[in-house]
Design an enzyme around this catalytic site. Structure first.
Site, PDB file in Angstrom:
ATOM      1  N   ASP A 181     -12.889  -4.123  -1.728  1.00  0.00           N
ATOM      2  CA  ASP A 181     -12.340  -3.218  -0.723  1.00  0.00           C
ATOM      3  C   ASP A 181     -12.621  -1.753  -1.012  1.00  0.00           C
ATOM      4  O   ASP A 181     -12.581  -0.931  -0.089  1.00  0.00           O
ATOM      5  CB  ASP A 181     -10.831  -3.447  -0.582  1.00  0.00           C
ATOM      6  N   TYR A 213      -4.992  -6.628   5.688  1.00  0.00           N
ATOM      7  CA  TYR A 213      -4.046  -6.260   4.633  1.00  0.00           C
ATOM      8  C   TYR A 213      -3.816  -4.758   4.582  1.00  0.00           C
ATOM      9  O   TYR A 213      -4.702  -3.964   4.903  1.00  0.00           O
ATOM     10  CB  TYR A 213      -4.560  -6.722   3.265  1.00  0.00           C
TER      11      TYR A 213
END
Length: 805
Positions: free
Chosen positions: A443, A527
């Site tokens: 990420d 998320y």
């Protein structure tokens, strides 16, 4: 990334320069007459155009810092230590004071560590564009990242010592000849990662930012290209514009439209396409093409802006997208798995759950600081009680904490760390079936934690008296975008700090704990991650990640059950997965600029063997081991032995003669559960262990290397750096702490996951001579209320004890 509306932020009183600190080491006297040097910051336009020579030399006899500039005039006033040389202004603006001290006007306005301003970003983009060889090359430029090219540590030291308050001239060595102080700091630099959409090439540029504000006032840009290099066989991070383009490309592809119709979906507005990087599993994933393999979801209602589309994953459709040309290069509708039925508990907005009624017994809770906060902010410099540090922000890491130090009474300003940040996170999934085995998101390296940050809301994300910081980025086409209220700074009450009551007298002393919080949140697809740094009154620093958001789900056939996940709702399951984070901690415990005097010690608690020295079989002790080299320092957590690691200064001792230090205390942790030959480890070798230690080198910033996206090279980054096995016995130390959580989803994680916390602590270990929190004053408000209570007939603890006797 959309721009946000400007909101007023709470501003705090600027920092007032305190007196210069004294020496760090009680065994050495580094103050001498440096403590008397008073430097003013009056404006002097005559110094603006100075261009000093910033070559650096090191001499063991003269100290670690000596800036050579033979063209400037130097004045060493009477009464000033020979180790402190102060510049005389060419314009004659500097005049000796009555005490023989020269006041020097400094024109500096931006600290070398401040994030790039919008004007600097615009100049950097214009400079690189102007350097393009042809109009086609210039048109094809896409700006993946523009970030401050952080200067060498000696530049930062000089800025802190002489150009920016609070001035600390004693942090530089006083040696023979002394350092020559230039008239101004060198120009700032920007580092740019540029992807060329026409040629599929990635290049790295370093641009010197000279007359930036001329461009801001409508003049020509005045940047200078220092270096440019085309990096072969890499792909940079994917940009938000590419995510949007990928979604539009897939939804317009006729075979995909037909595949969705077979699943009963005729409205493409309901379809959500999340572009995931392909990773590297086979030669077809090589970076010769810029690829994404998206995941598909489908909302139930198109007119609900907060409809949870992740509740209906679309499985059986495999799509490969060429992001360079925005076209579909592979498409397969392999199996028809029905969409999960609409789950009545799928949404999470107000009055959407538990029968459509929110709980009504929540009373208001107000955080009031009637006299304002205890922290002071000057630009990006923060002072809070005895702590001081600087705040930075990058598109990849997000929040960065620089120059962490503690003002320790007569010992002055003591350094703890040079740079703290989160440099990578990886989320591997444990389901071996399509498409879940491919879900190994980097990420930070593939997306950017900072680029995916968002504005924080007062009263929701942060409470109390808040100071917000805006951050600025480039978008893919080179425009400047601002995320307002991106970083939050505030104070929190944190319960009891310490307490003791004398049972004989009934008298007690108690202090409440307060901590300073610096945080930001980012959203990466489904998320959310909140990254928090806490500073405590007892000298502790805590790093914490808060995980929340929506689970990444899969669809099930009627009656199907998978052992690699948890059934969340009919036809819907959540695969098991792990979240790993990498903190990079460039420590500088009791070090001044130029010093490399730290070592790392591993501590395990051992059980004493039965025998004459342990006749009662109750003995245990702490055993220390110095990690002497990088390969020795590849370590794992061990809760059975309370394992922790201490970074110590090899030259400075506390009052008992022990070396001063700070220890890294692990929180809950885990290791990857993938098999040793999993394809994940090609790019994430650093996940195999919880701790790595390296000798500082400026280019070694990210554990998977600069470009983890589609990286075909095995073990690049941290694993290859430590293979050099550099010595760590007395060095500039970088700790790489890898910590993670194994997420076996629960029904209670649906429809939105309550925050789960994970992190670690940096704690003083022999750094102070006693508890630094012993001087925290009592809570004045509590004392006042107690006094009022006594007047109304309430008994004090002493009276209660006497009555009982």
């Amino acid at each position: 990334m959309a721009s946000h509306t400007k909101q007023a932020a709470v501003c705090c009183a600027p920092t007032s320069p305190p007196p210069s600190s004294s020496a760090l080491n009680p065994q050495k006297d580094y103050q001498s007459a440096d403590k008397q040097a008073l430097i003013s910051r009056e404006t002097a336009s005559a110094l603006v155009n100075a261009t000093p020579d910033w070559s650096m030399t090191t001499s063991a006899k003269e100290g670690p810092i000596a800036i050579v500039n033979p063209s400037v005039a130097i004045v060493k006033p009477d009464g000033v230590s020979p180790g402190l040389a102060i510049l005389q202004s060419d314009a004659g603006a500097a005049k000796p004071s009555s005490k023989g001290i020269v006041s020097v006007p400094f024109p500096q306005s931006i600290h070398p560590l401040d994030p790039l301003t919008p004007a600097e970003i615009a100049v950097a983009v214009a400079t690189v564009r102007a350097a393009g060889a042809t109009p086609e090359v210039r048109d094809g430029m896409r700006f993946v990242e523009i970030v401050l090219n952080e200067p060498d540590k000696h530049i930062i030291a000089l800025a802190d010592a002489y150009f920016f308050p609070p001035f600390q001239p004693s942090i530089l060595h006083s040696g023979k000849g002394g350092p020559v102080i230039p008239k101004q700091l060198p120009p700032r630099q920007a580092k740019l990662i540029v992807y060329n959409k026409l040629t599929n090439e990635t290049s790295v540029w370093i641009v010197e930012l000279t007359e930036v504000y001329a461009a801001a006032r409508g003049g020509h840009h005045r940047g200078k290209v220092i270096s440019s290099e085309v990096i072969s066989d890499v792909q940079p991070a994917i940009d938000a514009m590419e995510y949007a383009g990928c979604e539009a490309t897939v939804k317009a592809f006729p075979p995909f439209v037909d595949a969705m119709k077979r699943r009963g979906v005729n409205d493409m507005e309901l379809v959500m396409v999340d572009a995931w990087c392909v990773g590297y599993y086979k030669e077809e994933d090589a970076p010769s093409r810029r690829l994404a393999r998206p995941l598909i979801f489908c909302r139930t209602e198109s007119d609900c802006p907060m409809e949870n589309g992740y509740a209906r994953p679309v499985e059986g459709i495999n799509v490969l997208v060429d992001l360079q040309h925005m076209k579909i290069i592979e498409f397969e509708d392999s199996k028809l798995i029905p969409l999960p039925p609409p789950d009545p508990l799928r949404n999470y907005t107000a009055a959407e759950t538990r029968g459509g009624v929110d709980r009504s017994d929540v009373k208001p809770l107000h955080i009031i600081q009637s006299e304002g906060p205890s922290f002071r902010v000057n630009g990006f410099a923060v002072e809070w009680q005895k702590w001081n540090f600087r705040i930075g922000f990058t598109p990849r890491e997000g929040l960065v904490i620089y120059s962490v130090a503690y003002n320790d009474g007569s010992l002055g300003r003591r350094s703890i760390a040079h740079r703290l940040s989160f440099v990578e996170m990886v989320v591997p999934y444990g389901d071996p079936k399509e498409p879940h085995y491919r879900k190994n998101a980097f990420d930070a390296g593939e997306d950017g934690l900072g680029k995916n940050a968002h504005s924080l809301k007062r009263g929701c994300d942060c409470l109390g008296h808040i100071k917000y910081f805006d951050v600025h980025f480039t978008n893919f086409t080179g425009g400047v975008e601002t995320i307002e209220n991106c970083v939050c700074l505030h104070e929190e009450d944190f319960g009891v700090l310490w307490k003791h009551q004398d049972w004989r007298t009934g008298l007690s002393e108690v202090r409440r704990s307060r901590r300073l919080v610096i945080s930001f949140f980012c959203t990466v697809a489904n998320y959310e991650y909140g990254f928090f740094w806490y500073f405590y009154q007892d000298g502790k620093i805590e790093a914490e990640v808060k995980l929340t958001g929506i689970l990444s789900l899969g669809a099930l056939r009627p009656g199907e059950v998978r052992k690699h996940g948890t059934v969340i709702a009919p036809g819907l399951y959540a695969p098991v997965h792990q979240h790993f984070f990498v903190a990079r901690l460039n420590m500088a415990v009791d070090c001044r600029p130029g010093e490399a005097l730290n070592q790392v010690v591993e501590v395990d608690v051992k059980v004493e063997e039965p025998g004459p020295s342990n006749v009662h079989n109750n003995a245990f002790y702490a055993e220390e081991r110095i990690l002497q080299s990088e390969l020795q320092a590849v370590r794992d957590c061990n809760p059975l032995t309370a394992r922790h690691w201490i970074v110590r200064n090899t030259r400075t001792v506390n009052r008992t003669g022990q070396l001063t230090g700070y220890k890294l205390v692990p929180g809950s942790n885990c290791l990857p559960l993938a098999g040793p030959d999993a394809k994940l480890f090609r790019r994430a070798e650093f996940l195999r262990h919880n701790l790595w230690v390296t000798q500082y080198k400026s280019g070694e910033r990210f554990p998977a290397g600069e470009f983890p996206n589609q990286n075909p090279r095995t073990g690049e980054g941290l694993a290859s750096w430590v293979s050099q096995d550099r010595k760590l016995e007395e060095a500039d130390i970088v700790l790489w702490y890898v910590f993670g959580v194994t997420h076996v989803p629960r029904l209670e994680d649906w429809p939105v996951m309550p925050v789960e916390r994970i992190g670690f602590m940096l704690m003083p270990h022999g750094f102070f001579n006693c508890s630094p929190a012993v001087d925290v004053p009592p809570n004045a408000e509590a004392d006042s209320k107690w006094a009022n209570g006594t007047k109304t007939g309430l008994q004090s603890p002493t009276h209660a004890l006497i009555s009982k006797l």
